[in-house]
Design a protein around this motif. Structure first.
Motif, PDB file in Angstrom:
ATOM      1  N   TYR A  42       0.818  -1.206   0.000  1.00  0.00           N
ATOM      2  CA  TYR A  42       0.000   0.000   0.000  1.00  0.00           C
ATOM      3  C   TYR A  42       0.857   1.264   0.000  1.00  0.00           C
ATOM      4  O   TYR A  42       0.439   2.306  -0.493  1.00  0.00           O
ATOM      5  CB  TYR A  42      -0.918  -0.001   1.219  1.00  0.00           C
ATOM      6  N   VAL A  43       2.047   1.170   0.547  1.00  0.00           N
ATOM      7  CA  VAL A  43       2.896   2.352   0.646  1.00  0.00           C
ATOM      8  C   VAL A  43       3.663   2.599  -0.647  1.00  0.00           C
ATOM      9  O   VAL A  43       3.691   3.713  -1.174  1.00  0.00           O
ATOM     10  CB  VAL A  43       3.878   2.210   1.827  1.00  0.00           C
ATOM     11  N   PHE A  44       4.281   1.557  -1.177  1.00  0.00           N
ATOM     12  CA  PHE A  44       5.094   1.726  -2.378  1.00  0.00           C
ATOM     13  C   PHE A  44       4.240   1.935  -3.627  1.00  0.00           C
ATOM     14  O   PHE A  44       4.752   2.374  -4.647  1.00  0.00           O
ATOM     15  CB  PHE A  44       6.019   0.522  -2.562  1.00  0.00           C
ATOM     16  N   ASN A  45       2.949   1.606  -3.560  1.00  0.00           N
ATOM     17  CA  ASN A  45       2.042   1.888  -4.670  1.00  0.00           C
ATOM     18  C   ASN A  45       1.138   3.070  -4.355  1.00  0.00           C
ATOM     19  O   ASN A  45       0.030   3.171  -4.870  1.00  0.00           O
ATOM     20  CB  ASN A  45       1.177   0.657  -4.978  1.00  0.00           C
ATOM     21  N   GLU A  46       1.601   3.965  -3.492  1.00  0.00           N
ATOM     22  CA  GLU A  46       0.790   5.094  -3.052  1.00  0.00           C
ATOM     23  C   GLU A  46       0.405   5.969  -4.233  1.00  0.00           C
ATOM     24  O   GLU A  46       1.241   6.379  -5.040  1.00  0.00           O
ATOM     25  CB  GLU A  46       1.568   5.916  -2.015  1.00  0.00           C
ATOM     26  N   ARG A  47      -0.887   6.250  -4.340  1.00  0.00           N
ATOM     27  CA  ARG A  47      -1.398   7.088  -5.424  1.00  0.00           C
ATOM     28  C   ARG A  47      -1.952   8.411  -4.902  1.00  0.00           C
ATOM     29  O   ARG A  47      -2.299   9.289  -5.677  1.00  0.00           O
ATOM     30  CB  ARG A  47      -2.501   6.344  -6.192  1.00  0.00           C
ATOM     31  N   ARG A  48      -2.081   8.538  -3.607  1.00  0.00           N
ATOM     32  CA  ARG A  48      -2.710   9.731  -3.045  1.00  0.00           C
ATOM     33  C   ARG A  48      -1.710  10.866  -2.929  1.00  0.00           C
ATOM     34  O   ARG A  48      -0.496  10.659  -2.890  1.00  0.00           O
ATOM     35  CB  ARG A  48      -3.308   9.418  -1.681  1.00  0.00           C
ATOM     36  N   VAL A  49      -2.233  12.086  -2.821  1.00  0.00           N
ATOM     37  CA  VAL A  49      -1.384  13.272  -2.704  1.00  0.00           C
ATOM     38  C   VAL A  49      -1.823  14.069  -1.486  1.00  0.00           C
ATOM     39  O   VAL A  49      -2.808  13.749  -0.824  1.00  0.00           O
ATOM     40  CB  VAL A  49      -1.472  14.146  -3.975  1.00  0.00           C
ATOM     41  N   ASP A  50      -1.064  15.135  -1.220  1.00  0.00           N
ATOM     42  CA  ASP A  50      -1.379  16.068  -0.137  1.00  0.00           C
ATOM     43  C   ASP A  50      -1.441  15.343   1.207  1.00  0.00           C
ATOM     44  O   ASP A  50      -0.684  14.425   1.463  1.00  0.00           O
ATOM     45  CB  ASP A  50      -2.678  16.814  -0.435  1.00  0.00           C
ATOM     46  N   GLU A  51      -2.397  15.724   2.059  1.00  0.00           N
ATOM     47  CA  GLU A  51      -2.470  15.210   3.417  1.00  0.00           C
ATOM     48  C   GLU A  51      -2.913  13.759   3.475  1.00  0.00           C
ATOM     49  O   GLU A  51      -2.773  13.096   4.495  1.00  0.00           O
ATOM     50  CB  GLU A  51      -3.420  16.070   4.257  1.00  0.00           C
ATOM     51  N   ARG A  52      -3.486  13.258   2.396  1.00  0.00           N
ATOM     52  CA  ARG A  52      -3.974  11.875   2.401  1.00  0.00           C
ATOM     53  C   ARG A  52      -2.872  10.883   2.081  1.00  0.00           C
ATOM     54  O   ARG A  52      -3.081   9.670   2.162  1.00  0.00           O
ATOM     55  CB  ARG A  52      -5.121  11.730   1.398  1.00  0.00           C
ATOM     56  N   ALA A  53      -1.716  11.377   1.684  1.00  0.00           N
ATOM     57  CA  ALA A  53      -0.620  10.472   1.350  1.00  0.00           C
ATOM     58  C   ALA A  53      -0.095   9.773   2.599  1.00  0.00           C
ATOM     59  O   ALA A  53      -0.339  10.192   3.726  1.00  0.00           O
ATOM     60  CB  ALA A  53       0.495  11.254   0.663  1.00  0.00           C
ATOM     61  N   SER A  54       0.665   8.691   2.406  1.00  0.00           N
ATOM     62  CA  SER A  54       1.163   7.877   3.529  1.00  0.00           C
ATOM     63  C   SER A  54       2.201   8.649   4.327  1.00  0.00           C
ATOM     64  O   SER A  54       3.078   9.312   3.765  1.00  0.00           O
ATOM     65  CB  SER A  54       1.781   6.578   3.006  1.00  0.00           C
ATOM     66  N   ARG A  55       2.103   8.526   5.643  1.00  0.00           N
ATOM     67  CA  ARG A  55       3.031   9.219   6.540  1.00  0.00           C
ATOM     68  C   ARG A  55       3.525   8.260   7.621  1.00  0.00           C
ATOM     69  O   ARG A  55       2.730   7.558   8.255  1.00  0.00           O
ATOM     70  CB  ARG A  55       2.352  10.411   7.228  1.00  0.00           C
TER      71      ARG A  55
END
Length: 751
Positions: free
Chosen positions: A219-232
């Motif tokens: 889920y992390v290495f295929n992250e597609r989200r941006v801004d605050e919704r991205a993985s942290r």
């Protein structure tokens, strides 16, 4: 001859061709003076810095020492032609644009000029507008070229800086394509993981991720989200690669690195579908291995005893709670043990805390060796340990392990050459019969342990409900004893000490009694040990000092006899720093001579803190109070301590006196004590004398002062005063003065 003209004036006069920072520098070259002057006048006042040259030699001289932006060059010169000047400029790398102005009608001249890099070629005669337009275009193009060069240089510097920052980053920085394959990774990956950039580019991220973390990594290495919704701050474990083998291949070692990963999707606009198209992932991975290791250490220390490396009480309660849940589910029994080491305090006081800690560590190792797999041993604190035995077959299993504990502790401990013997008192509570909660089981095991202590220590005992009654009685006793101080229920009794030759009272030992409201008169042995354990000895001793001084004042006045008083001193009371001041203050307040007081100490005072005890007793001696050692020979006597302490009196313990059954018998311990007293020039008192045979034997061997039931039992103050009056005043009293005799007490023993 060279003529140089400097144009000045408003830089904006040339319709935007002037540089805002500096004037464009132009070199005008022509051998015709009239044309050169005309050209100069035409360009003058338009924001240019103008220089003229009338020959090729002059032009080359100017180009050699000065910088120019534009050269307006005539091809036909008397000495050096225009083509040769342009060759010179190209060979020397002179950065200036050239506009050729020539009257040549042939095409070859123009071609030659353009081949040599001329910006433009103007044929004479040219119009004013054509010249100005060509000059303006040349300078504009030059400015654009310079700006492009600066931008390219800035871009190159920016890229170099970016590369430097990325490769110098303490974090791994990477990008993946939409398939999860590396498209970029900085040098930190090699420093931390052992993989070079070339080895990772094009490879799938799963090459690095620990197998157990692959699902989370997906889920992390295929992250597609941006801004605050991205993985942290997602934590993953990455593999580290080891050294090369003989075959030249690198192999994975067992080292794992924990990283904190932040990632964000990368998108580009897709005009056809009117949305952002995902093309990869950008991420930053930070090595948090050291932080995780530190957190693990902190977490471990929070639940383990640092000294013994055993679980502490927090972790023990957690494991006991789990064991109780499991026992309830399986309907089985478990045992909880509470272990307290016997005589540990003595070791700590005599050998020091460092050796005491070493002893606790050795004890922990021995106890662990006696346990089964799955049992838990914990340190509660001090010299107390707790144990949980899950899945107990029956009570005999717990009894067998307790016996193993006692047997293992029976062997001596070696503390750097000091052979130490200890034992343990063990209380056992069984779930569910002795309690179903954690606190109940621990409390009942503790109560059972104290039962073993009360019965002589060095053993084990299972909890029984009757023990709880005893425990409640102790609590009630503590409360009643506190009330006894408030309600004046304590009283001092006195047992006379007799000079066996004359039969007269020469002294008395003070003994405490408690007038209990329901149990009657209690002896000191029934409540003072309990007071020692519960911190009541200090207020009781304070009360005793005042009571003794008041009683002595009464018998001195009433009987006219200053009989010496022996009082027993608690080690706790001597250890308190203000004891000496309290003693001196009480004697002054009641007008009692210090020489009339004899303080009795036990050998334990010598053992606990000998140097401090010596200092305190010497202060008493300087005040005039004498010192007696009580129960000599029954504890851990040290003759070296005895010689160093300011002792004036030695008391023979009643346990030795009771062994005397024949006047003609041989009792070597008593004879040895008498011999020591004589050798040290000490006064000698025998306790517990109950028969004439005992008195005769002691008298025959040099002990003249005795106390015991043969002469008097402990009696109240009024009875003691009556006995003193019955024997009449001692020699040395001032008739009718009623003042106490003063007994000189030396501060050092006589030789």
């Amino acid at each position: 001859m060279m003529n140089e003209y400097r144009a000045s004036g408003d830089q904006a006069a040339f319709a935007g061709h002037a540089d805002t920072e500096s004037q464009p520098r132009l070199l005008l070259v022509d051998d015709e003076p009239r044309l050169l002057a005309s050209l100069h006048e035409l360009l003058k006042g338009r924001g240019f810095d103008l220089t003229t040259a009338s020959s090729g030699t002059e032009a080359i001289a100017h180009l050699s020492r000065s910088r120019f932006d534009l050269v307006l060059l005539d091809l036909r010169l008397p000495d050096i032609g225009g083509h040769e000047i342009m060759d010179f400029m190209n060979e020397r790398g002179v950065d200036a644009d050239v506009i050729v102005m020539s009257g040549e009608v042939g095409i070859d001249a123009a071609i030659g000029a353009l081949k040599r890099g001329a910006y433009d070629y103007l044929r004479k005669p040219y119009s004013r507008e054509e010249l100005m337009k060509t000059v303006g275009n040349a300078l504009s193009q030059r400015r654009l070229a310079a700006a492009n060069t600066r931008m390219a240089q800035q871009l190159e510097n920016s890229e170099k800086m970016y590369r430097y920052l990325v490769d110098s980053s303490p974090d791994i920085i990477y990008t993946l394509n939409h398939e999860g394959r590396f498209t970029f990774v900085n040098d930190r990956a090699y420093q931390l993981l052992g993989f070079s950039r070339d080895e990772l580019i094009g490879k799938h991220y799963s090459l690095l991720v620990h197998d157990e973390d692959l699902e989370r990594a997906r889920y992390v290495f295929n992250e597609r989200r941006v801004d605050e919704r991205a993985s942290r701050n997602v934590e993953l474990r990455l593999k580290c690669r080891g050294a090369k083998t003989n075959s030249g291949e690198r192999t994975f070692n067992n080292t794992l690195m924990t990283i904190s990963l932040n990632s964000i999707g990368m998108h580009v606009p897709d005009s056809e579908v009117q949305k952002l198209e995902f093309f990869g992932t950008y991420g930053v991975a930070r090595d948090i291995t050291d932080r995780k290791r530190a957190e693990d250490v902190i977490s471990y220390q929070a639940y383990h005893d640092i000294l013994t490396d055993l679980p502490n009480r927090i972790l023990f309660k957690d494991r006991l709670g789990l064991a109780v849940i499991q026992a309830k589910r399986k309907q089985t029994e478990l045992a909880v043990m509470f272990i307290d080491l016997d005589r540990f305090k003595l070791v700590n006081d005599t050998l020091g805390h460092v050796k005491g800690d070493e002893l606790l560590q050795q004890v922990a190792v021995r106890l662990k060796d006696c346990l089964r797999k799955g049992d838990t041993l914990a340190r509660q604190g001090g010299d107390e340990f707790t144990i949980v035995l899950p899945e107990l077959g029956d009570r005999d299993d717990a009894r067998a392990i307790a016996d193993k504990f006692l047997e293992s502790l029976h062997r001596p401990f070696d503390l750097d050459g000091h052979e130490v013997h200890i034992s343990a008192s063990i209380g056992i509570a069984i779930y569910p019969g002795d309690g179903e909660s954690i606190d109940e089981l621990l409390r009942h095991a503790d109560i059972a342990m104290y039962q073993v202590k009360a019965l002589g220590k060095n053993g084990h005992s299972f909890y029984h409900d009757s023990m709880l009654d005893v425990s409640h009685q102790k609590i009630a006793l503590e409360q009643a004893l506190r009330r006894a101080l408030e309600h004046n229920e304590l009283e001092m009794y006195y047992q006379p000490q007799i000079d066996s030759a004359s039969g007269r009272i020469v002294g008395a030992e003070a003994l405490m009694r408690w007038n209990h409201p329901t149990r009657g008169l209690l002896s000191a042995g029934e409540f003072l040990p309990f007071a020692e354990e519960n911190g009541l000895m200090l207020p009781i001793s304070d009360w005793m000092l005042g009571a003794l001084c008041r009683d002595m004042l009464q018998w001195n006045i009433a009987s006219g006899q200053a009989v010496r008083l022996s009082l027993n001193l608690s080690p706790q009371y001597l250890d308190r720093g203000d004891f000496f001041e309290k003693m001196r203050g009480a004697l002054v307040r009641y007008g009692i001579s210090p020489a009339q007081i004899e303080v009795e100490i036990t050998e334990n005072i010598c053992i606990r803190n000998p140097q401090y005890a010596i200092e305190q007793l010497h202060k008493l001696c300087q005040l005039g109070v004498s010192v007696a050692i009580d129960d000599f020979g029954t504890g851990y006597s040290s003759l070296s301590y005895l010689h160093r302490f300011p002792i004036h009196t030695m008391k023979i313990d009643q346990s030795f006196v009771h062994e005397i059954h024949d006047v003609q018998g041989h009792y070597p311990v008593i004879l040895a004590i008498i011999s020591i007293a004589r050798g040290l020039n000490l006064h000698l008192v025998a306790e517990g004398v109950e028969t004439e045979t005992q008195a005769d034997y002691l008298r025959a061997n040099g002990c003249e002062t005795m106390q015991g039931y043969l002469f008097h039992r402990p009696i109240s103050l009024s009875s003691f005063i009556g006995v003193l009056r019955g024997q009449g005043p001692l020699p040395g009293m001032l008739p009718g003065a009623g003042q106490p005799l003063v007994f000189p007490v030396p501060c050092a023993r006589r030789a």
